[in-house]
Design an enzyme around this catalytic site. Structure first.
Site, PDB file in Angstrom:
ATOM      1  N   GLU A 157       0.801  -1.229   0.000  1.00  0.00           N
ATOM      2  CA  GLU A 157       0.000   0.000   0.000  1.00  0.00           C
ATOM      3  C   GLU A 157       0.836   1.282   0.000  1.00  0.00           C
ATOM      4  O   GLU A 157       0.649   2.155   0.845  1.00  0.00           O
ATOM      5  CB  GLU A 157      -0.966  -0.021   1.199  1.00  0.00           C
ATOM      6  CG  GLU A 157      -1.868  -1.247   1.192  1.00  0.00           C
ATOM      7  CD  GLU A 157      -2.714  -1.421   2.447  1.00  0.00           C
ATOM      8  OE1 GLU A 157      -2.641  -0.568   3.340  1.00  0.00           O
ATOM      9  OE2 GLU A 157      -3.446  -2.427   2.534  1.00  0.00           O
ATOM     10  N   GLU A 262      -6.601 -10.386  -1.301  1.00  0.00           N
ATOM     11  CA  GLU A 262      -7.338 -10.195  -0.040  1.00  0.00           C
ATOM     12  C   GLU A 262      -8.843 -10.127  -0.324  1.00  0.00           C
ATOM     13  O   GLU A 262      -9.549  -9.239   0.168  1.00  0.00           O
ATOM     14  CB  GLU A 262      -6.883  -8.906   0.660  1.00  0.00           C
ATOM     15  CG  GLU A 262      -5.381  -8.854   0.902  1.00  0.00           C
ATOM     16  CD  GLU A 262      -4.914  -7.641   1.709  1.00  0.00           C
ATOM     17  OE1 GLU A 262      -5.758  -6.888   2.224  1.00  0.00           O
ATOM     18  OE2 GLU A 262      -3.686  -7.456   1.810  1.00  0.00           O
TER      19      GLU A 262
END
Ligand code: G3I
Length: 373
Positions: A157, A262
């Site tokens: 991220e 995810e």
């Protein structure tokens, strides 16, 4: 004559039994040959305390990710103090079940203890020292599982929604080149493992462009990114199947594999900004935001199944560039979405319900594989 009829009947029966025996009933069998089917496991599943959840993992999946066990705050809570208790059990579990084992993650802006960025007097640590700490962390953690963890989310991220580089402490203190050092050192620590870049909302065109530019810069610096992880914290109406497909194609164009790392599908009412997966974002609770506290209506259950199938059809269509699809949790009770972005909601984003029973969405995902092959 009668004997002949019986013989023909028994031949038909044997043939139909053989066909049904060949129809896979587990996720890993259904998708074998296409891509790995993974799941994020929590501490109770790693240790076996959640016996029913652990059994589902062992039976259904051929890859695991550690939901929290390997994050910096857990594995390296204090300067010079590593705690590998849970991480060792995680890797042992994966090896015992011959799984493709993922490491999550090495360098992230979140879940990093304050000491990492501070000197002894509490002031921001200097650049050289932070590089030294990052080097120590990467070599110690990756080195410990060298040859045992096949794939690491090295940087997690790093991007803002507009595609620019997130102004994390890593960037502030080291500069944007922290990414290059992280990947270089992870590769040196275990040259055989896959280097992943992992992020959410890569379906958003601006962020995707930022990711593509970032991967190109890393590639120009000699770093072989093997996999771009599209997290897949999805909603019922976003991203569309077409947008998902375009995202996979754009990323695969970089010469990398794509993984959905995810996956979960949020059926609850969205709140402003909740299309991100920023763990620091929270909203006040409100009964209107928790409409299914007593159970999921059939209509939503069915819509969820259809939505899961639609996404898996896209993944399957592009199986040549897909390395893995990983669900972010086993049962609905395990999901982080019960507490994010609103605390204490009843969320239904996964393939097993709170009683460890496979949901219609599970059947739909299996069917999508059987139809798509
Ligand atoms: O283990 C402690 C427990 O000891 C303590 O009593 C309790 C009190 O709140 O907290 C427990 O830790 C929580 C942990 O989950 C385990 O349940 C943390 O507070 C909580 O912040 C943590 O949330 C995790 C979150 O990342 C932050 O690390 C979620 O489980 C996890 O699903 C989520 O996963 C992230 C990915 O790593 C990166 N991408 C986004 C994704 C979803 O946010």
């Amino acid at each position: 004559m009668l004997h002949r009829r019986f013989t023909i009947l028994s031949m038909i029966l044997t043939a139909s039994l053989a066909v049904s025996a060949q129809t896979p009933t587990t996720l890993k069998d259904a998708y074998r040959g296409a891509f790995h089917i993974g799941v994020a496991i929590n501490s109770d599943q790693i240790t076996g305390k959640d016996a029913r959840g652990t059994a589902i993992v062992a039976e259904q999946f051929d890859s695991i990710s550690p939901e929290n066990a390997m994050k910096w705050e857990n594995i390296h809570p204090k300067a010079g103090k590593y705690d590998f208790t849970l991480a060792d059990q995680y890797v042992d579990f994966g090896e015992k079940h011959h799984m493709f084992i993922v490491g999550h993650n090495l360098v992230w802006h979140s879940q990093v203890p304050a000491w990492v960025f501070q000197d002894d007097s509490g002031k921001p640590v200097n650049r050289i020292e932070l590089l030294r700490r990052m080097h120590d962390h990467i070599f110690t953690v990756v080195g410990r599982y060298k040859g045992r963890i096949q794939s690491w989310d090295v940087v997690n991220e790093a991007l803002n929604e507009d595609g620019t580089l997130r102004d994390s402490k890593w960037k502030q203190i080291i500069g944007p080149e922290y990414l290059i050092w992280a990947y270089r050192w992870a590769h040196e620590a275990d040259p055989m493992m896959e280097l992943n870049y992992n992020d959410y909302n890569l379906e958003n065109p601006a962020k995707r462009k930022g990711a593509i530019d970032l991967i190109k810069i890393l590639q120009q610096n000699g770093i072989k990114i093997a996999v771009v992880g599209v997290q897949g914290h999805d909603h019922m109406n976003w991203p569309s199947a077409d947008l998902e497909e375009q995202t996979i194609l754009d990323l695969a164009n970089l010469g990398v594999k794509v993984a959905i790392t995810e996956l979960d599908l949020d059926v609850l009412p969205t709140v402003p900004q909740a299309t991100t997966a920023d763990v620091s974002y929270h909203v006040e609770s409100d009964p209107k935001l928790n409409p299914y506290s007593k159970g999921l209506p059939d209509s939503v259950q069915k819509a969820l199944a259809t939505r899961y199938a639609d996404l898996f059809k896209v993944y399957l269509k592009h199986r040549e560039v897909m390395s893995r699809v990983t669900l972010w949790g086993v049962t609905d009770a395990d999901s982080w979405l019960n507490d994010w972005p609103v605390k204490g909601r009843s969320s239904y984003p996964l393939l097993w319900d709170r009683n460890f029973k496979p949901k219609p969405a599970f059947d739909a995902v299996i069917q999508a594989a059987n139809q798509g092959k």
